[in-house]
Design a protein around this motif. Structure first.
Motif, PDB file in Angstrom:
ATOM      1  N   GLY A 212      39.899  23.678 -53.919  1.00 17.84           N
ATOM      2  CA  GLY A 212      38.464  23.653 -53.659  1.00 17.84           C
ATOM      3  C   GLY A 212      38.145  22.991 -52.323  1.00 17.84           C
ATOM      4  N   THR A 213      36.894  22.609 -52.158  1.00 18.16           N
ATOM      5  CA  THR A 213      36.430  21.995 -50.915  1.00 18.16           C
ATOM      6  C   THR A 213      36.790  20.518 -50.901  1.00 18.16           C
ATOM      7  N   ALA A 214      37.477  20.101 -49.848  1.00 17.36           N
ATOM      8  CA  ALA A 214      37.842  18.690 -49.704  1.00 17.36           C
ATOM      9  C   ALA A 214      36.658  17.921 -49.110  1.00 17.36           C
ATOM     10  N   PHE A 215      36.140  18.392 -47.987  1.00 18.37           N
ATOM     11  CA  PHE A 215      34.974  17.736 -47.385  1.00 18.37           C
ATOM     12  C   PHE A 215      34.237  18.702 -46.477  1.00 18.37           C
ATOM     13  N   VAL A 216      32.978  18.337 -46.219  1.00 16.78           N
ATOM     14  CA  VAL A 216      32.123  19.092 -45.300  1.00 16.78           C
ATOM     15  C   VAL A 216      31.411  18.071 -44.412  1.00 16.78           C
ATOM     16  N   VAL A 217      31.472  18.297 -43.098  1.00 14.93           N
ATOM     17  CA  VAL A 217      30.762  17.454 -42.142  1.00 14.93           C
ATOM     18  C   VAL A 217      29.813  18.347 -41.353  1.00 14.93           C
ATOM     19  N   ASP A 218      28.547  17.954 -41.320  1.00 14.33           N
ATOM     20  CA  ASP A 218      27.553  18.632 -40.493  1.00 14.33           C
ATOM     21  C   ASP A 218      26.982  17.579 -39.553  1.00 14.33           C
ATOM     22  N   LEU A 219      27.139  17.808 -38.259  1.00 13.44           N
ATOM     23  CA  LEU A 219      26.666  16.851 -37.265  1.00 13.44           C
ATOM     24  C   LEU A 219      25.825  17.566 -36.223  1.00 13.44           C
ATOM     25  N   LYS A 220      24.686  16.976 -35.916  1.00 15.09           N
ATOM     26  CA  LYS A 220      23.877  17.425 -34.777  1.00 15.09           C
ATOM     27  C   LYS A 220      23.789  16.223 -33.856  1.00 15.09           C
ATOM     28  N   TYR A 221      24.532  16.298 -32.737  1.00 16.16           N
ATOM     29  CA  TYR A 221      24.606  15.219 -31.771  1.00 16.16           C
ATOM     30  C   TYR A 221      23.866  15.674 -30.524  1.00 16.16           C
ATOM     31  N   ALA A 222      22.941  14.854 -30.045  1.00 13.59           N
ATOM     32  CA  ALA A 222      22.065  15.299 -28.960  1.00 13.59           C
ATOM     33  C   ALA A 222      22.063  14.329 -27.791  1.00 13.59           C
ATOM     34  N   GLY A 223      21.640  14.864 -26.671  1.00 12.72           N
ATOM     35  CA  GLY A 223      21.448  14.067 -25.469  1.00 12.72           C
ATOM     36  C   GLY A 223      20.111  14.408 -24.846  1.00 12.72           C
ATOM     37  N   LEU A 224      19.465  13.409 -24.305  1.00 10.63           N
ATOM     38  CA  LEU A 224      18.205  13.591 -23.605  1.00 10.63           C
ATOM     39  C   LEU A 224      18.499  13.531 -22.109  1.00 10.63           C
ATOM     40  N   PHE A 225      18.162  14.603 -21.405  1.00  3.44           N
ATOM     41  CA  PHE A 225      18.473  14.721 -19.985  1.00  3.44           C
ATOM     42  C   PHE A 225      17.185  14.789 -19.171  1.00  3.44           C
ATOM     43  N   GLY A 226      17.158  14.025 -18.098  1.00  2.70           N
ATOM     44  CA  GLY A 226      16.074  14.101 -17.133  1.00  2.70           C
ATOM     45  C   GLY A 226      16.491  15.020 -15.992  1.00  2.70           C
ATOM     46  N   VAL A 227      15.581  15.882 -15.576  1.00  4.59           N
ATOM     47  CA  VAL A 227      15.885  16.883 -14.544  1.00  4.59           C
ATOM     48  C   VAL A 227      14.860  16.748 -13.426  1.00  4.59           C
ATOM     49  N   ARG A 228      15.361  16.784 -12.183  1.00  2.00           N
ATOM     50  CA  ARG A 228      14.468  16.711 -11.023  1.00  2.00           C
ATOM     51  C   ARG A 228      14.947  17.687  -9.959  1.00  2.00           C
ATOM     52  N   ASN A 229      14.051  18.564  -9.532  1.00  5.59           N
ATOM     53  CA  ASN A 229      14.289  19.466  -8.402  1.00  5.59           C
ATOM     54  C   ASN A 229      15.516  20.364  -8.573  1.00  5.59           C
TER      55      ASN A 229
END
Length: 172
Positions: free
Chosen positions: A85-102
């Motif tokens: 059967g299923t041993a484990f399940v990992v769901d990850l949403k890892y994010a970064g906030l980026f500033g952009v100029r020109n």
């Protein structure tokens, strides 16, 4: 008094008003946006003898969240299954906030779908390894991913008119 040369006036980064107009992208913050670890068959899973099979899925999304601010999220779903059967399940949403100029608009998509995930991946990898270890399993160290290569494959496939490959807007 310093003398201005014609090359100084042609350099957009050296404007007389002191404004820096050179293109720049910077990582402001990175964070776990959403995470789930499931161990549905504990404690029996720790006695299973079969070797588990791993299924790892990635998705990348980018969206504007303010003036010159963008959030790039790396979604990683890992499922480990054995004969029992299923041993484990990992769901990850890892994010970064980026500033952009020109930065020209045509350069944003390659950055958000290739370079930003490359920056975020080592940290997401560590979060997953720690979660799997904390769940009672050996740490799972995901193999490095060539996000730039995947992005270029998508762009090339689109250029060849392959309709079954989605446009590189939010996925790589």
């Amino acid at each position: 008094m310093a003398e201005e040369t014609s090359s100084d006036l042609n350099n957009p980064a050296l404007q007389p008003n002191g404004e820096d107009t050179s293109p720049a992208i910077g990582l402001i913050s990175q964070y776990v946006k959403d995470m789930s670890f499931e161990n549905p068959n504990a404690p029996a899973v720790y006695q299973w003898q079969s070797a588990p099979q791993l299924d790892v899925q990635f998705n990348i999304s980018a969206e504007g969240v303010g003036d010159n601010l963008y959030e790039v999220a790396l979604k990683v779903d890992v499922t480990s299954k054995g004969d029992e059967g299923t041993a484990f399940v990992v769901d990850l949403k890892y994010a970064g906030l980026f500033g952009v100029r020109n930065v020209p608009d045509d350069q944003l998509q390659p950055f958000f779908l290739a370079e930003a995930p490359r920056i975020l991946f080592p940290f997401a990898r560590r979060v997953i390894a720690d979660a799997v270890r904390d769940g009672g399993f050996p740490p799972l160290l995901l193999e490095p991913i060539d996000f730039h290569g995947l992005f270029m494959q998508q762009v090339q496939a689109q250029g060849e008119g392959q309709a079954d490959i989605p446009a590189p807007v939010g996925e790589a």
